[in-house]
Design an enzyme around this catalytic site. Structure first.
Site, PDB file in Angstrom:
ATOM      1  N   TYR A 104     -10.666   1.860 -10.918  1.00  0.00           N
ATOM      2  CA  TYR A 104      -9.615   0.956  -9.997  1.00  0.00           C
ATOM      3  C   TYR A 104     -10.522  -0.098  -9.256  1.00  0.00           C
ATOM      4  CZ  TYR A 104      -4.968  -0.351  -8.663  1.00  0.00           C
ATOM      5  OH  TYR A 104      -3.982  -1.202  -8.766  1.00  0.00           O
ATOM      6  N   ARG A 157       0.697 -10.772 -10.366  1.00  0.00           N
ATOM      7  CA  ARG A 157      -0.078 -10.692  -9.301  1.00  0.00           C
ATOM      8  C   ARG A 157      -1.020  -9.692  -9.140  1.00  0.00           C
ATOM      9  NH1 ARG A 157       0.096  -7.669  -4.638  1.00  0.00           N
ATOM     10  NH2 ARG A 157      -1.145  -6.735  -5.846  1.00  0.00           N
ATOM     11  N   LYS A 175      -3.980   2.938 -12.585  1.00  0.00           N
ATOM     12  CA  LYS A 175      -3.173   3.608 -11.778  1.00  0.00           C
ATOM     13  C   LYS A 175      -2.977   4.982 -12.215  1.00  0.00           C
ATOM     14  CE  LYS A 175      -2.498   1.438  -8.081  1.00  0.00           C
ATOM     15  NZ  LYS A 175      -1.693   0.971  -6.709  1.00  0.00           N
ATOM     16  N   GLU A 246       4.288  -2.230 -10.323  1.00  0.00           N
ATOM     17  CA  GLU A 246       2.960  -2.792  -9.818  1.00  0.00           C
ATOM     18  C   GLU A 246       2.423  -3.980 -10.007  1.00  0.00           C
ATOM     19  OE1 GLU A 246       1.143  -0.095  -8.504  1.00  0.00           O
ATOM     20  OE2 GLU A 246      -0.167  -1.564  -7.877  1.00  0.00           O
ATOM     21  N   ASP A 247       1.964  -4.740  -9.015  1.00  0.00           N
ATOM     22  CA  ASP A 247       1.506  -5.963  -9.065  1.00  0.00           C
ATOM     23  C   ASP A 247       2.443  -7.154  -9.765  1.00  0.00           C
ATOM     24  OD1 ASP A 247      -0.596  -4.872  -7.744  1.00  0.00           O
ATOM     25  OD2 ASP A 247      -2.200  -5.247  -9.379  1.00  0.00           O
ATOM     26  N   ASP A 269       4.679   0.064  -5.477  1.00  0.00           N
ATOM     27  CA  ASP A 269       3.567   0.731  -4.799  1.00  0.00           C
ATOM     28  C   ASP A 269       2.958  -0.302  -3.842  1.00  0.00           C
ATOM     29  OD1 ASP A 269       1.682   2.758  -4.345  1.00  0.00           O
ATOM     30  OD2 ASP A 269       0.133   1.493  -5.358  1.00  0.00           O
ATOM     31  N   ASP A 270       3.000  -1.449  -4.372  1.00  0.00           N
ATOM     32  CA  ASP A 270       2.230  -2.892  -3.587  1.00  0.00           C
ATOM     33  C   ASP A 270       3.276  -2.799  -2.223  1.00  0.00           C
ATOM     34  OD1 ASP A 270       0.496  -3.663  -5.614  1.00  0.00           O
ATOM     35  OD2 ASP A 270       2.435  -4.256  -6.692  1.00  0.00           O
ATOM     36  N   ASN A 409      -7.705  -7.083  -1.542  1.00  0.00           N
ATOM     37  CA  ASN A 409      -8.398  -6.568  -2.599  1.00  0.00           C
ATOM     38  C   ASN A 409      -8.585  -7.881  -3.464  1.00  0.00           C
ATOM     39  OD1 ASN A 409      -8.652  -3.849  -1.965  1.00  0.00           O
ATOM     40  ND2 ASN A 409      -6.553  -3.905  -2.731  1.00  0.00           N
TER      41      ASN A 409
HETATM   42  P1  NAD Z   1       1.560 -11.482  -1.831  1.00  0.00           P
HETATM   43  O1  NAD Z   1       1.126 -12.458  -2.474  1.00  0.00           O
HETATM   44  O2  NAD Z   1       2.765 -10.557  -1.607  1.00  0.00           O
HETATM   45  O3  NAD Z   1       1.510 -12.114  -0.205  1.00  0.00           O
HETATM   46  C1  NAD Z   1       0.316 -12.544   0.307  1.00  0.00           C
HETATM   47  C2  NAD Z   1       0.695 -13.408   1.620  1.00  0.00           C
HETATM   48  O4  NAD Z   1      -0.553 -13.905   2.296  1.00  0.00           O
HETATM   49  C3  NAD Z   1       1.839 -14.290   1.836  1.00  0.00           C
HETATM   50  O5  NAD Z   1       2.776 -14.101   2.679  1.00  0.00           O
HETATM   51  C4  NAD Z   1       1.126 -15.465   1.996  1.00  0.00           C
HETATM   52  O6  NAD Z   1       1.932 -16.443   2.470  1.00  0.00           O
HETATM   53  C5  NAD Z   1       0.045 -15.048   2.655  1.00  0.00           C
HETATM   54  N1  NAD Z   1      -1.157 -16.151   2.789  1.00  0.00           N
HETATM   55  C6  NAD Z   1      -1.657 -16.733   1.861  1.00  0.00           C
HETATM   56  N2  NAD Z   1      -2.671 -17.502   2.284  1.00  0.00           N
HETATM   57  C7  NAD Z   1      -2.791 -17.330   3.239  1.00  0.00           C
HETATM   58  C8  NAD Z   1      -3.534 -18.024   4.471  1.00  0.00           C
HETATM   59  N3  NAD Z   1      -4.595 -18.757   4.048  1.00  0.00           N
HETATM   60  N4  NAD Z   1      -3.319 -17.565   5.773  1.00  0.00           N
HETATM   61  C9  NAD Z   1      -2.585 -16.586   5.993  1.00  0.00           C
HETATM   62  N5  NAD Z   1      -1.500 -16.061   5.122  1.00  0.00           N
HETATM   63  C10 NAD Z   1      -1.798 -16.344   4.030  1.00  0.00           C
HETATM   64  O7  NAD Z   1       0.237 -10.114  -1.875  1.00  0.00           O
HETATM   65  P2  NAD Z   1       0.613  -8.645  -1.451  1.00  0.00           P
HETATM   66  O8  NAD Z   1       0.926  -8.131  -2.475  1.00  0.00           O
HETATM   67  O9  NAD Z   1       1.156  -8.819   0.107  1.00  0.00           O
HETATM   68  O10 NAD Z   1      -1.135  -8.605  -1.353  1.00  0.00           O
HETATM   69  C11 NAD Z   1      -2.033  -9.285  -0.486  1.00  0.00           C
HETATM   70  C12 NAD Z   1      -3.178  -8.622  -0.413  1.00  0.00           C
HETATM   71  O11 NAD Z   1      -3.124  -7.374  -0.010  1.00  0.00           O
HETATM   72  C13 NAD Z   1      -3.842  -8.708  -1.819  1.00  0.00           C
HETATM   73  O12 NAD Z   1      -5.238  -9.018  -1.880  1.00  0.00           O
HETATM   74  C14 NAD Z   1      -3.863  -7.168  -2.304  1.00  0.00           C
HETATM   75  O13 NAD Z   1      -4.875  -6.603  -3.159  1.00  0.00           O
HETATM   76  C15 NAD Z   1      -4.014  -6.446  -0.676  1.00  0.00           C
HETATM   77  N6  NAD Z   1      -3.321  -5.143  -1.012  1.00  0.00           N
HETATM   78  C16 NAD Z   1      -4.065  -3.923  -0.362  1.00  0.00           C
HETATM   79  C17 NAD Z   1      -3.671  -2.936  -0.406  1.00  0.00           C
HETATM   80  C18 NAD Z   1      -4.523  -1.724   0.138  1.00  0.00           C
HETATM   81  O14 NAD Z   1      -5.208  -1.909   0.791  1.00  0.00           O
HETATM   82  N7  NAD Z   1      -3.867  -0.487  -0.030  1.00  0.00           N
HETATM   83  C19 NAD Z   1      -2.491  -2.527  -1.060  1.00  0.00           C
HETATM   84  C20 NAD Z   1      -1.802  -3.754  -1.584  1.00  0.00           C
HETATM   85  C21 NAD Z   1      -2.217  -5.001  -1.558  1.00  0.00           C
END
Ligand code: NAD
Length: 554
Positions: A104, A157, A175, A246-247, A269-270, A409
Site C-alpha cells: 500500500y 485521484r 486495499k 476509493e480514489d 474510504d477517502d 500521501n
Molecule cells: P482532494 O483532491 O479531495 O482535496 C484536496 C484539497 O486540497 C482541496 O480542497 C484543494 O483545494 C486543497 N489544496 C490543493 N492545493 C492546495 C494548496 N496549495 N493549499 C491549500 N490547499 C490546497 O483530495 P483528498 O482526498 O482530500 O486527499 C488529500 C490528501 O490526503 C492526499 O494526499 C491523500 O493521499 C491524503 N489522504 C490521507 C489519508 C490518510 O492519511 N489516512 C486518507 C485519505 C487521503
C-alpha cells in the site's frame, strides 16, 4: 436468519497435476506433501524436498530484502500473490509493518504510475465505458459468486498523485489485500474493480504501454449512468455486497456517496475511513495534550474528501457530547488553495459552506495560524512542504503540545516530515502522517510517529459488516470504530508519542472494531444475519488464517 457460515473455498478443485501449481488459490508449491504429490499427480513436477510454509516464508523474505528498490519488492510480492495466495498472506501477516508500505502507500502509488510498464498478469476486474448495457452479464465472468467486499476506483485521484486512469487498479488490489491481511476477510470474498471511463492524463494517453482506454474522461450524465449500471450489476451478481469507493475525484466522490449511501451497502474510504482514523488520532492526541475535544481549534489545510471527512467526524462526536451543531462546526477551520474559507468567499460547495465562518479573508496558512491560534493543524492538501518551519514553530509557540497531522500521501506529498515536526518543536509535537515515517530521536528520546493509516479502520468495519450481513453503512459505524481504535492505545505506546496502536496489533484492533460495528448493526437492526451468542468468538471464527489445507482429506 442465520449467521454466516465459516468461509469454504468451494471453488471447483483443479484437475490432476500441473493445474494445482498454476492456481494461486490452491497452490502450495514446494509444500505439497508426499501424499498430495502422489494423489494429485504432482510427483516429478516439484523438487523432491517437501518444505514447510515457514521455510517458504523465509525464502520469500530473503529475496524480498535483497531487492534494490521498493518497486522491485512490490513486483516480487504481487507476483507471489499471483502464484500462491496462502503463502502471500502468511508473509504479509507476519511482516505487516515491513510489507504494508510496499503493498500500500507509498509504493503502491509508484506501482500505479508505472502500471503499464510493470504489468505481468491481470488481477481484479475491469469495466469500461464500452461495457455499457453489458455489466451484469460480464460480471458473470468473475469465477466465484462468494464476493462480499468490492473496492472500486475510477482512477481519477490516486492517493495524492492525481488522474492515473486504468493504472489505478493497484489501489483496489492493495486495499483488498489489507482487508484480508488486517481483518482476515477471506481472499475469495474480495473483488477489486476498476471502472475505466478514460483519463485526462495526457502522459498516459500518449504512452503506448498504458493499459486503459485512449479517451478523455467521460463526465456528466453519461458518467452517472455508468456508475448506476455498475451499482445495479454488482447487487444483482453479489446481493448485499459491501462496495467501497476509493480514489474517485472530489466532486464525484461526495455526490456518489450521497446518492448511494441509503440505497446500497456502501461507503467512501477517502471521506469516511479517513475521517474515522484521523478522529481516532485526535482522540488519542488528547491523552497527550490533556485537553477536551470541545476546547480544540482545528485548522485544516485542504478541504477535499479527507479534510471534510475528518471534520464531519469531529463534529459528529462533539454533537454526541452535547454541543449544538453550529457550535461544533465553529471549532473547525479550513484553508484551501484559495486561502481561508470564510462566509464572504463566493462559489463554495455545500460541504465547505458548513465551515465558512464569519471572518475577514486571509490569504495563506501562516496568516491563518497567526490569527486563529489553532491547537491542531491537519494537512490533507496533497501539497508537500506546506507546513514550513515558521508555521510549525509558531504552532509550538501557541501550544505546549502542538498537534500536527501531515496526512497527505504518498510520502513525497506530506505537508512536513516527522523529523521536521519533532525537531522544529524540540520534540513537543504530537505528530501523525498518512504515509509511514521512521522513528526520530530528539534530545535522546525516541519518538514514534503515528501513521493515520485507514487500514486501522476499514478492514475491521468490513469484517463487522460481512459478519452481520449489514444492509447499510452508517456514519455511526465510523465513530464507534474511531472510539474503539483510540481506546486500544496503551500507555507505553503513548509514552513514545504514538497516537495509534502498533501495527503488530492490527488483528486485535480489527477484531475489536468488528465487534463494536456488529453491535451497532444489531442495535440499529441493519442485520440480515442473526446475532450469535458469542459475538467475539463468532467474529474470530470468520477470520481467514493463511494455512495450507490437506488436500488428501475429503
Ligand atoms: P482532494 O483532491 O479531495 O482535496 C484536496 C484539497 O486540497 C482541496 O480542497 C484543494 O483545494 C486543497 N489544496 C490543493 N492545493 C492546495 C494548496 N496549495 N493549499 C491549500 N490547499 C490546497 O483530495 P483528498 O482526498 O482530500 O486527499 C488529500 C490528501 O490526503 C492526499 O494526499 C491523500 O493521499 C491524503 N489522504 C490521507 C489519508 C490518510 O492519511 N489516512 C486518507 C485519505 C487521503
Amino acid at each position: 436468519m442465520t449467521t454466516l457460515k465459516k468461509h469454504k473455498t468451494n471453488r471447483t478443485l483443479p484437475a490432476q497435476g500441473v493445474e494445482w501449481l498454476h492456481n494461486p488459490v490452491f497452490n502450495k508449491g514446494t509444500a505439497f506433501t508426499e501424499a498430495e504429490r502422489d494423489s494429485l499427480g504432482l510427483r516429478g513436477l516439484l523438487p523432491p524436498y517437501v518444505q514447510t510454509i515457514d521455510q517458504q516464508a523465509r525464502r520469500v523474505m530473503e529475496t524480498f530484502r535483497s531487492k534494490s528498490s521498493d518497486l522491485e519488492r512490490y513486483i516480487q510480492i504481487v507476483g507471489l500473490q499471483d502464484r500462491n495466495e496462502t503463502l502471500f498472506y502468511r508473509v504479509v501477516m507476519d511482516n505487516l509493518e515491513e510489507l504494508m508500505p510496499i503493498i500500500y502507500t507509498p509504493t503502491v502509488g509508484k506501482a500505479c504510475q508505472e502500471f503499464g510498464h510493470i504489468f505481468r498478469r491481470s488481477r481484479g476486474f475491469y469495466i469500461s465505458s464500452n461495457d455499457r448495457g453489458k455489466m451484469e452479464k460480464i460480471l458473470h465472468n468473475w469465477p466465484t459468486r462468494q464476493v462480499k467486499v468490492i473496492v472500486v476506483t475510477d482512477g481519477e485521484r490516486i492517493l495524492g498523485l492525481g488522474d492515473l486512469g486504468a493504472s489505478g487498479m493497484g489501489i483496489p488490489i492493495g486495499k483488498l489485500s489489507l482487508y484480508t491481511a488486517c481483518a482476515g476477510i477471506h481472499p475469495m470474498q474480495c473483488l477489486p474493480i476498476t471502472i475505466d471511463v478514460g483519463t485526462d492524463n495526457e502522459t498516459l494517453l500518449a504512452d503506448p504501454l498504458y493499459t486503459g482506454l485512449r479517451q478523455k474522461r467521460t463526465r456528466g450524465e453519461e458518467y452517472d449512468s455508468i456508475i448506476e449500471e455498475f451499482m445495479l450489476a454488482v447487487e444483482k451478481n453479489f446481493p448485499g455486497v459491501l462496495v467501497q469507493f476509493e480514489d474517485f475525484g472530489n466532486s464525484n466522490a461526495f455526490r456518489l456517496l450521497e446518492r448511494y449511501r441509503d440505497r446500497a451497502c456502501t461507503f467512501n474510504d477517502d471521506i469516511q475511513g479517513t475521517g474515522s482514523v484521523a478522529l481516532a488520532g485526535v482522540l488519542s492526541a488528547l491523552h497527550l495534550t490533556g485537553g477536551k475535544l470541545a476546547d480544540q481549534r482545528v485548522l485544516f489545510l485542504g478541504a477535499g474528501e479527507a479534510g471534510i471527512g475528518i471534520a464531519e467526524n469531529i463534529v459528529n462526536v462533539l454533537v454526541e457530547e452535547g454541543l449544538p451543531l453550529a457550535e461544533a462546526r465553529k471549532r473547525i477551520w479550513f484553508v484551501d488553495s484559495k486561502g481561508l474559507i470564510v462566509k464572504d468567499r463566493g462559489n463554495l460547495t455545500e460541504h465547505k459552506l458548513h465551515y465558512a465562518h464569519d471572518h475577514a479573508p486571509c490569504a495563506d496558512l501562516l496568516s491563518a495560524v497567526k490569527l486563529l491560534k489553532p491547537t491542531m493543524l491537519v494537512g490533507a492538501s496533497g501539497q508537500a512542504k506546506t507546513f514550513t518551519q515558521e508555521i510549525v514553530k509558531l504552532m509550538a509557540e501557541i501550544n505546549e503540545r502542538p498537534v500536527i497531522f501531515a496526512l497527505s500521501n504518498p510520502t513525497s506529498k506530506a505537508e512536513c516530515t516527522a523529523e521536521e515536526a519533532y525537531t522544529w518543536t524540540n520534540g513537543r509535537a504530537v505528530f501523525a502522517s498518512g504515509s509511514p515515517f521512521a522513528p526520530v530521536t530528539v534530545n535522546g528520546r525516541k519518538l514514534v510517529p503515528g501513521q493515520g493509516n485507514n487500514a486501522y479502520i476499514f478492514p475491521g468495519i468490513g469484517l463487522g459488516i460481512v459478519s452481520t450481513g449489514a444492509r447499510r453503512v452508517t456514519e455511526s459505524m465510523f465513530i464507534v470504530a474511531a472510539r474503539t481504535l483510540a481506546s486500544l492505545i496503551r500507555e507505553n505506546e503513548l509514552a513514545e508519542g504514538r497516537v495509534y496502536p502498533s501495527l503488530q496489533r492490527i488483528h486485535e484492533v480489527s477484531h475489536s472494531i468488528a465487534i463494536a460495528v456488529a453491535k451497532e448493526v444489531f442495535e440499529k437492526k441493519l442485520n440480515t444475519l442473526s446475532r450469535p451468542e458469542d459475538l467475539s468468538g463468532y467474529i474470530r471464527s470468520q477470520m481467514f488464517k493463511p494455512e495450507y489445507p490437506d488436500y488428501t482429506k475429503k
